[in-house]
Write an enzyme that holds these catalytic residues in place. Structure first.
Site, short mmCIF file in Angstrom:
data_model
loop_
_atom_site.label_atom_id
_atom_site.label_comp_id
_atom_site.label_asym_id
_atom_site.label_seq_id
_atom_site.Cartn_x
_atom_site.Cartn_y
_atom_site.Cartn_z
CG ASP A 123 -1.90 -1.11 1.26
OD1 ASP A 123 -2.24 -1.62 0.18
OD2 ASP A 123 -2.33 -1.49 2.37
CG HIS A 167 0.25 -14.05 10.91
ND1 HIS A 167 -1.10 -13.78 11.06
CD2 HIS A 167 0.86 -13.53 12.01
CE1 HIS A 167 -1.29 -13.12 12.20
NE2 HIS A 167 -0.12 -12.97 12.79
CG ASP A 169 0.75 -14.81 15.36
OD1 ASP A 169 -0.23 -15.40 14.87
OD2 ASP A 169 0.80 -13.57 15.51
CG ASP A 174 -10.44 -10.05 11.54
OD1 ASP A 174 -9.61 -9.35 10.94
OD2 ASP A 174 -11.16 -9.60 12.45
CG HIS A 182 -1.59 -9.59 16.63
ND1 HIS A 182 -2.52 -10.46 16.11
CD2 HIS A 182 -0.39 -10.02 16.15
CE1 HIS A 182 -1.91 -11.38 15.36
NE2 HIS A 182 -0.62 -11.13 15.39
CD GLU A 223 -1.08 -3.33 17.59
OE1 GLU A 223 -0.70 -4.19 18.41
OE2 GLU A 223 -2.28 -3.06 17.41
CG HIS A 226 0.01 -3.96 22.92
ND1 HIS A 226 -0.64 -3.69 24.10
CD2 HIS A 226 -0.91 -3.83 21.93
CE1 HIS A 226 -1.91 -3.41 23.85
NE2 HIS A 226 -2.11 -3.49 22.54
CG HIS A 232 -5.86 -2.88 24.83
ND1 HIS A 232 -6.50 -3.96 24.25
CD2 HIS A 232 -5.02 -2.40 23.87
CE1 HIS A 232 -6.07 -4.13 23.02
NE2 HIS A 232 -5.17 -3.20 22.76
#
Length: 539
Positions: A123, A167, A169, A174, A182, A223, A226, A232
């Site tokens: 993209d 992939h 993990d 989805d 994530h 991300e 994290h 969160h």
């Protein structure tokens, strides 16, 4: 994974829609592993466990806690979001203060981290992706001692990849919509993928504003929170809130509090003195510090951080306090002026009560007031009647006093100094319409222009001004104790070190900073949430 959409599901509902709700709540941490075994059933039952989980989801997202799949809850569930669980079933540590950030418990054991791209999205160009990722990391390095360096081969702490579907993990994407990306906690909980960030390449990624897809910088910065150890947050305006609501290329106060609780401050030389959300302003005089609350409460710092504050008054009419020369004054919204005489609450002497008064300033032992028609008055020692008029120009918008000197600035930028003769004894020092603010310290006078340029008066009216800086981000200047400071619109604080334009030392860069005050050799800042800090190094 389908997003639940059957409005009206509640206790004792059955069937496929309940199963979809069960899977959704399980994926994002609202059902423990034992309860999630029920997902294997052909027909799920909306039981007490699901009702409890749904209430937790509603509470986390600041929704009405109904325990039913209502319209507001379905609407929130449809918002694109991070694939990371909101609750970690007891592994995360919630902050118990005013912030709502959550830390997972793990942190990197070093401050200099590396990252590497496994691949790129089609993209954007590789250059655009690299720029976006560097900007996202920069949000966190701006407020912590952390640094992030890209490597192009070999081992790296954080691997970044754009992938689709399953992939490898154990947490497949989805397709377009819903889960965007994530990431994994620092070692030890992440195993071989500790710190890594995965982006769903079925999404459309964008770098332009407004975005033509999902903003890469905003999602990546979330991300990486994290990757650094943050879970969160329940604060809907924070970057670490689970849902994506559009571009957010800045950290919220809650994000900053969270990350600094793990890695500390980028500039550690600040000591917190108070954290009362009612605090709206601070003033300083020598070694004395005072704060004003939104209910008119006036407090003096007595020397013990957080607990060492003595209340001096609590009048709801108080809108401003001024401290200088060992004196403390308060100014009411009806124009009444009071001086503190030493006894909390009762020890206030009224000096004037003119409703035309809009401001007071003090310098040394001198006190002045400005009226709404531009008239300037000096207090001579007798309450109510002991005021001498110094000027009456309707163009006057502000006055400042320091070191026995009094200055005024007009709406058109003209700056004047009082020379000693009431009404006629004013000398014009400058007439630049860009002048926004003036600040004085002893015999030094400075002006700030609307474009951020800072000038110092060198002694010759109109022409004797030296430019010290020209940063358009500058929103305020403060001078005290022979030092000059500036604060930027993004909360960065700088001290002038003596070389025009280049001689500025950064002291802090917290976007929560609302204002700074200085007195003698002390510098303080107050945050939007009322937290008060003192700079601890010699100035």
């Amino acid at each position: 994974m389908r997003v639940p959409s059957s409005i009206g599901l509640k206790r004792n509902s059955k069937g496929k829609p309940v199963k979809e709700l069960q899977k959704f709540l399980g994926k994002f941490g609202y059902l423990d592993k034992t309860t999630r075994v029920a997902e294997l059933e052909v027909e799920a039952n909306f039981d007490e466990n699901i009702e409890t989980a749904l209430k937790k989801y509603q509470e986390f997202h600041n929704l009405p806690i109904t325990g039913e799949l209502d319209e507001a809850t379905v609407k929130q569930m449809k918002v694109p979001r991070c694939g990371f669980p909101d609750l970690n079933q007891g592994t995360a540590k919630s902050n118990q203060g005013t912030a709502k950030f959550t830390t997972q418990g793990n942190r990197w054991d070093k401050n200099n981290l590396t990252y590497r791209f496994v691949n790129f999205t089609s993209d954007l160009t590789e250059g655009e992706v690299r720029s976006g990722i560097a900007t996202a990391f920069g949000l966190w390095s701006e407020v912590t001692p952390l640094t992030f360096t890209e490597v192009t081969s070999g081992n790296a702490d954080i691997l970044i990849s754009f992938v689709t579907g399953d992939h490898g993990d154990g947490d497949p994407f989805d397709g377009a919509g819903n889960v965007l990306a994530h990431a994994y906690y620092p070692p030890q909980n992440g195993g071989e993928i500790a710190g890594d960030a995965h982006f769903d390449d079925d999404e459309t990624w964008s770098m332009n504003l407004p975005p033509s897809g999902f903003d890469l910088i905003s999602v990546a910065a979330h991300e990486f929170g994290h990757s650094l150890g943050l879970a969160h947050s329940t604060v809907s305006g924070s970057l670490m809130f689970p849902s994506y609501s559009g571009p957010q290329r800045a950290l919220h106060e809650d994000d900053i509090a969270g990350i600094q609780s793990i890695y500390g401050h980028k500039f550690p030389n600040w000591q917190e003195l108070d954290n009362n959300s009612a605090s709206v302003d601070i003033v300083a005089d020598g070694n004395n510090l005072y704060q004003l609350h939104n209910n008119g409460g006036i407090w003096k710092y007595t020397g013990t951080p957080l607990t060492g504050w003595q209340e001096l008054d609590n009048n709801t009419a108080t809108k401003k306090i001024v401290a200088v020369g060992g004196n403390l004054y308060q100014f009411h919204n009806n124009g009444r002026i009071w001086k503190y005489t030493g006894t909390p609450f009762t020890g206030w002497l009224e000096l004037d009560n003119n409703p035309a008064s809009v401001d007071i300033v003090a310098g040394g032992n001198d006190l002045y007031q400005l009226h709404n028609n531009g008239r300037i008055w000096k207090y001579t020692g007798t309450p109510f009647t002991g005021w001498v008029e110094l000027d009456n120009n309707t163009a006057t918008k502000n006055i400042v006093a320091a070191g026995g000197n009094l200055y005024q600035i007009h709406n058109n930028g003209h700056i004047w100094k009082y020379t000693g003769t009431p009404l006629t004894g004013w000398q014009e020092l400058d007439n630049n319409p860009a002048s926004l603010e003036i600040e004085a310290d002893s015999n030094d006078l400075y002006q700030l222009h609307s474009n951020g340029r800072i000038w110092k008066y060198t002694g010759t009216p109109l022409t004797g001004w030296q430019e010290l800086d020209n940063n358009p981000a500058t929103k305020n200047i403060v001078a005290a104790g022979g030092n000059l400071y500036q604060i930027h619109s993004n909360g960065r604080i700088w001290k002038y070190t003596g070389t025009p334009l280049t001689g500025w030392q950064e002291l802090d860069n917290n976007p929560a900073t609302k204002n700074i005050v200085a007195a003698g050799g002390n510098l303080y800042q107050i945050h939007n949430n009322g937290r008060i800090w003192k700079y601890t190094l010699p100035l």
